[in-house]
Design a protein around this motif. Sequence first.
Motif, PDB file in Angstrom:
ATOM      1  N   ASP A 120       0.883  -1.166   0.000  1.00 34.50           N
ATOM      2  CA  ASP A 120       0.000   0.000   0.000  1.00 34.50           C
ATOM      3  C   ASP A 120       0.922   1.219   0.000  1.00 34.50           C
ATOM      4  OD1 ASP A 120      -1.909   1.907   0.321  1.00 34.50           O
ATOM      5  OD2 ASP A 120      -2.615   1.234   2.273  1.00 34.50           O
ATOM      6  N   PRO A 121       1.104   1.876  -1.156  1.00 33.54           N
ATOM      7  CA  PRO A 121       2.151   2.906  -1.294  1.00 33.54           C
ATOM      8  C   PRO A 121       1.775   4.271  -0.712  1.00 33.54           C
ATOM      9  CG  PRO A 121       1.007   2.648  -3.363  1.00 33.54           C
ATOM     10  CD  PRO A 121       0.408   1.634  -2.432  1.00 33.54           C
ATOM     11  N   THR A 122       1.523   4.282   0.601  1.00 30.51           N
ATOM     12  CA  THR A 122       1.169   5.537   1.276  1.00 30.51           C
ATOM     13  C   THR A 122       1.992   5.768   2.538  1.00 30.51           C
ATOM     14  OG1 THR A 122      -0.591   4.460   2.561  1.00 30.51           O
ATOM     15  CG2 THR A 122      -1.225   5.391   0.440  1.00 30.51           C
ATOM     16  N   TYR A 123       2.980   4.920   2.775  1.00 31.00           N
ATOM     17  CA  TYR A 123       3.717   4.928   4.034  1.00 31.00           C
ATOM     18  C   TYR A 123       5.107   5.525   3.847  1.00 31.00           C
ATOM     19  CZ  TYR A 123       5.898   2.814   8.240  1.00 31.00           C
ATOM     20  OH  TYR A 123       6.570   2.587   9.412  1.00 31.00           O
ATOM     21  N   MET A 124       5.220   6.853   4.023  1.00 35.07           N
ATOM     22  CA  MET A 124       6.507   7.536   3.906  1.00 35.07           C
ATOM     23  C   MET A 124       7.445   7.114   5.040  1.00 35.07           C
ATOM     24  SD  MET A 124       5.341  11.462   3.020  1.00 35.07           S
ATOM     25  CE  MET A 124       4.531  11.687   4.612  1.00 35.07           C
ATOM     26  N   MET A 179       5.767   4.842  -1.316  1.00 33.04           N
ATOM     27  CA  MET A 179       4.888   5.978  -1.595  1.00 33.04           C
ATOM     28  C   MET A 179       4.929   6.275  -3.083  1.00 33.04           C
ATOM     29  SD  MET A 179       7.544   8.232   0.481  1.00 33.04           S
ATOM     30  CE  MET A 179       9.273   8.143   0.029  1.00 33.04           C
ATOM     31  N   THR A 180       3.941   7.015  -3.544  1.00 31.65           N
ATOM     32  CA  THR A 180       3.843   7.345  -4.964  1.00 31.65           C
ATOM     33  C   THR A 180       4.314   8.771  -5.178  1.00 31.65           C
ATOM     34  OG1 THR A 180       1.939   5.869  -5.150  1.00 31.65           O
ATOM     35  CG2 THR A 180       2.311   7.415  -6.957  1.00 31.65           C
ATOM     36  N   ASN A 181       5.301   8.967  -6.046  1.00 31.74           N
ATOM     37  CA  ASN A 181       5.807  10.313  -6.299  1.00 31.74           C
ATOM     38  C   ASN A 181       4.939  11.044  -7.319  1.00 31.74           C
ATOM     39  OD1 ASN A 181       6.581   9.404  -8.859  1.00 31.74           O
ATOM     40  ND2 ASN A 181       8.747   9.256  -8.348  1.00 31.74           N
ATOM     41  N   LYS A 182       5.316  12.271  -7.638  1.00 35.90           N
ATOM     42  CA  LYS A 182       4.484  13.090  -8.518  1.00 35.90           C
ATOM     43  C   LYS A 182       4.456  12.578  -9.949  1.00 35.90           C
ATOM     44  CE  LYS A 182       8.277  16.466  -8.894  1.00 35.90           C
ATOM     45  NZ  LYS A 182       8.671  17.869  -8.571  1.00 35.90           N
ATOM     46  N   ARG A 183       5.337  11.637 -10.289  1.00 39.09           N
ATOM     47  CA  ARG A 183       5.321  11.021 -11.623  1.00 39.09           C
ATOM     48  C   ARG A 183       4.541   9.707 -11.637  1.00 39.09           C
ATOM     49  NH1 ARG A 183      10.373  12.836 -10.796  1.00 39.09           N
ATOM     50  NH2 ARG A 183      11.159  10.765 -10.224  1.00 39.09           N
ATOM     51  N   GLY A 184       3.953   9.365 -10.485  1.00 43.16           N
ATOM     52  CA  GLY A 184       3.173   8.140 -10.406  1.00 43.16           C
ATOM     53  C   GLY A 184       3.997   6.896 -10.144  1.00 43.16           C
ATOM     54  N   GLU A 185       5.293   7.051  -9.802  1.00 39.87           N
ATOM     55  CA  GLU A 185       6.166   5.919  -9.526  1.00 39.87           C
ATOM     56  C   GLU A 185       6.136   5.591  -8.035  1.00 39.87           C
ATOM     57  OE1 GLU A 185       9.574   7.200 -12.797  1.00 39.87           O
ATOM     58  OE2 GLU A 185       9.612   8.011 -10.754  1.00 39.87           O
ATOM     59  N   ILE A 186       6.205   4.306  -7.719  1.00 38.35           N
ATOM     60  CA  ILE A 186       6.261   3.889  -6.327  1.00 38.35           C
ATOM     61  C   ILE A 186       7.723   3.817  -5.906  1.00 38.35           C
ATOM     62  CG2 ILE A 186       5.737   2.048  -4.684  1.00 38.35           C
ATOM     63  CD1 ILE A 186       3.315   1.353  -6.364  1.00 38.35           C
ATOM     64  N   ASN A 246      18.808  11.688   4.399  1.00 36.00           N
ATOM     65  CA  ASN A 246      18.742  12.661   3.308  1.00 36.00           C
ATOM     66  C   ASN A 246      17.279  12.918   2.961  1.00 36.00           C
ATOM     67  OD1 ASN A 246      18.833  14.009   0.808  1.00 36.00           O
ATOM     68  ND2 ASN A 246      20.753  13.003   0.236  1.00 36.00           N
ATOM     69  N   LYS A 247      16.866  14.162   2.931  1.00 33.21           N
ATOM     70  CA  LYS A 247      15.462  14.488   2.662  1.00 33.21           C
ATOM     71  C   LYS A 247      15.239  14.980   1.231  1.00 33.21           C
ATOM     72  CE  LYS A 247      13.988  13.524   6.783  1.00 33.21           C
ATOM     73  NZ  LYS A 247      13.580  14.540   7.760  1.00 33.21           N
ATOM     74  N   ASP A 248      16.213  14.768   0.338  1.00 30.13           N
ATOM     75  CA  ASP A 248      16.053  15.221  -1.050  1.00 30.13           C
ATOM     76  C   ASP A 248      14.844  14.585  -1.726  1.00 30.13           C
ATOM     77  OD1 ASP A 248      18.256  16.801  -0.778  1.00 30.13           O
ATOM     78  OD2 ASP A 248      19.629  15.490  -1.898  1.00 30.13           O
ATOM     79  N   TRP A 249      14.493  13.360  -1.295  1.00 30.74           N
ATOM     80  CA  TRP A 249      13.378  12.657  -1.917  1.00 30.74           C
ATOM     81  C   TRP A 249      12.042  13.379  -1.697  1.00 30.74           C
ATOM     82  CZ3 TRP A 249       9.555  11.224   1.418  1.00 30.74           C
ATOM     83  CH2 TRP A 249       9.898  11.086   2.770  1.00 30.74           C
ATOM     84  N   LEU A 250      11.978  14.241  -0.713  1.00 27.79           N
ATOM     85  CA  LEU A 250      10.738  14.992  -0.468  1.00 27.79           C
ATOM     86  C   LEU A 250      10.354  15.861  -1.661  1.00 27.79           C
ATOM     87  CD1 LEU A 250      11.100  16.063   3.265  1.00 27.79           C
ATOM     88  CD2 LEU A 250       9.231  14.715   2.294  1.00 27.79           C
ATOM     89  N   LYS A 251      11.368  16.312  -2.435  1.00 30.96           N
ATOM     90  CA  LYS A 251      11.094  17.136  -3.612  1.00 30.96           C
ATOM     91  C   LYS A 251      10.305  16.351  -4.652  1.00 30.96           C
ATOM     92  CE  LYS A 251      15.456  19.590  -2.899  1.00 30.96           C
ATOM     93  NZ  LYS A 251      16.835  19.803  -3.432  1.00 30.96           N
ATOM     94  N   GLU A 252      10.468  15.029  -4.671  1.00 30.80           N
ATOM     95  CA  GLU A 252       9.758  14.194  -5.629  1.00 30.80           C
ATOM     96  C   GLU A 252       8.295  14.025  -5.274  1.00 30.80           C
ATOM     97  OE1 GLU A 252      11.661  10.604  -7.044  1.00 30.80           O
ATOM     98  OE2 GLU A 252      13.461  11.089  -5.897  1.00 30.80           O
ATOM     99  N   MET A 253       7.931  14.412  -4.041  1.00 30.12           N
ATOM    100  CA  MET A 253       6.557  14.218  -3.582  1.00 30.12           C
ATOM    101  C   MET A 253       5.708  15.476  -3.733  1.00 30.12           C
ATOM    102  SD  MET A 253       7.049  11.139  -2.785  1.00 30.12           S
ATOM    103  CE  MET A 253       5.415  10.798  -2.166  1.00 30.12           C
TER     104      MET A 253
END
Length: 265
Positions: free
Chosen positions: A40-44, A48-55, A257-264
């Motif tokens: 269930d891709p909602t657990y950061m 999780m699902t990024n803005k491009r729809g990738e898990i 590293n919190k860089d991945w937050l930009k993808e969300m």
Amino acid sequence: MKKYLSRLLVGVTALVAVASAQAGAIDDAVKSGTLRVGMDPTYMPFQMTNKRGEIIGFEVDILKAMAKSMGVKLETVSTAYDGIIPALLTNKFDMIGSGMTLTQERNLRLNFSEPFIVVGQTLLIRKELAGEIKSYKDLNNEKYRVTSKLGTTGEMVTKKLISKAKYHGYDNEQEAVMDVVNGKADAFVYDAPYNVVAVEKAGAGKLLFLEEPFTYEPLAFGLKKGDYDSINFINNFLHQIKHDGTYDRIHDKWFKNKDWLKEME
């Protein structure tokens, strides 16, 4: 002698048939070329699902490394968390990789790998309750309203340890958090890794994070009962990556590293 050999042959044939019928998830994945994992891709930041729809996520990267070690591709199968165990048992995918806590209740229905991380339940509370709520024990009162996600240990723990409070569960974490942000609930109960991100990403300055975990929760991969060959492979894989630097590299990518937050965004 002929009768004995005949019986022996029948017995061996039966054993081979049983072994074939009980081929495990890992063997099946190697044969098909694809490891199918329910999540269930909602657990950061686990999945999780990024803005491009990738898990994407920490657990996803561990599973990608596992699939690579098997020489197969990874296929993630999005599944609502409260139905994820029945989906595994009805062959919708090969294994569960969805931030699942290894509980004794679940262990009666599934086999689990060794834990790949240990977390604990924590609280996000309304900022106005800063001096009033110091721990989960303070919430155990009928005047408070508490939220979590359906089917998770957050829900189980709330019903067990904060049973006097009014409880409402949601299909996903974000809805539950927003209930607290909007003042409709007093607290959100969930795993520490999610809450440490949610307080920044969704808190809107209206939430406080009580970061001390009040439960012990090992997260592990879930498989069908009796699939010991797959458990053996996964455990050995986890031991390998924890000693060759792979695990630390993946862990640091998602937790330090919190860089991945930009993808969300």
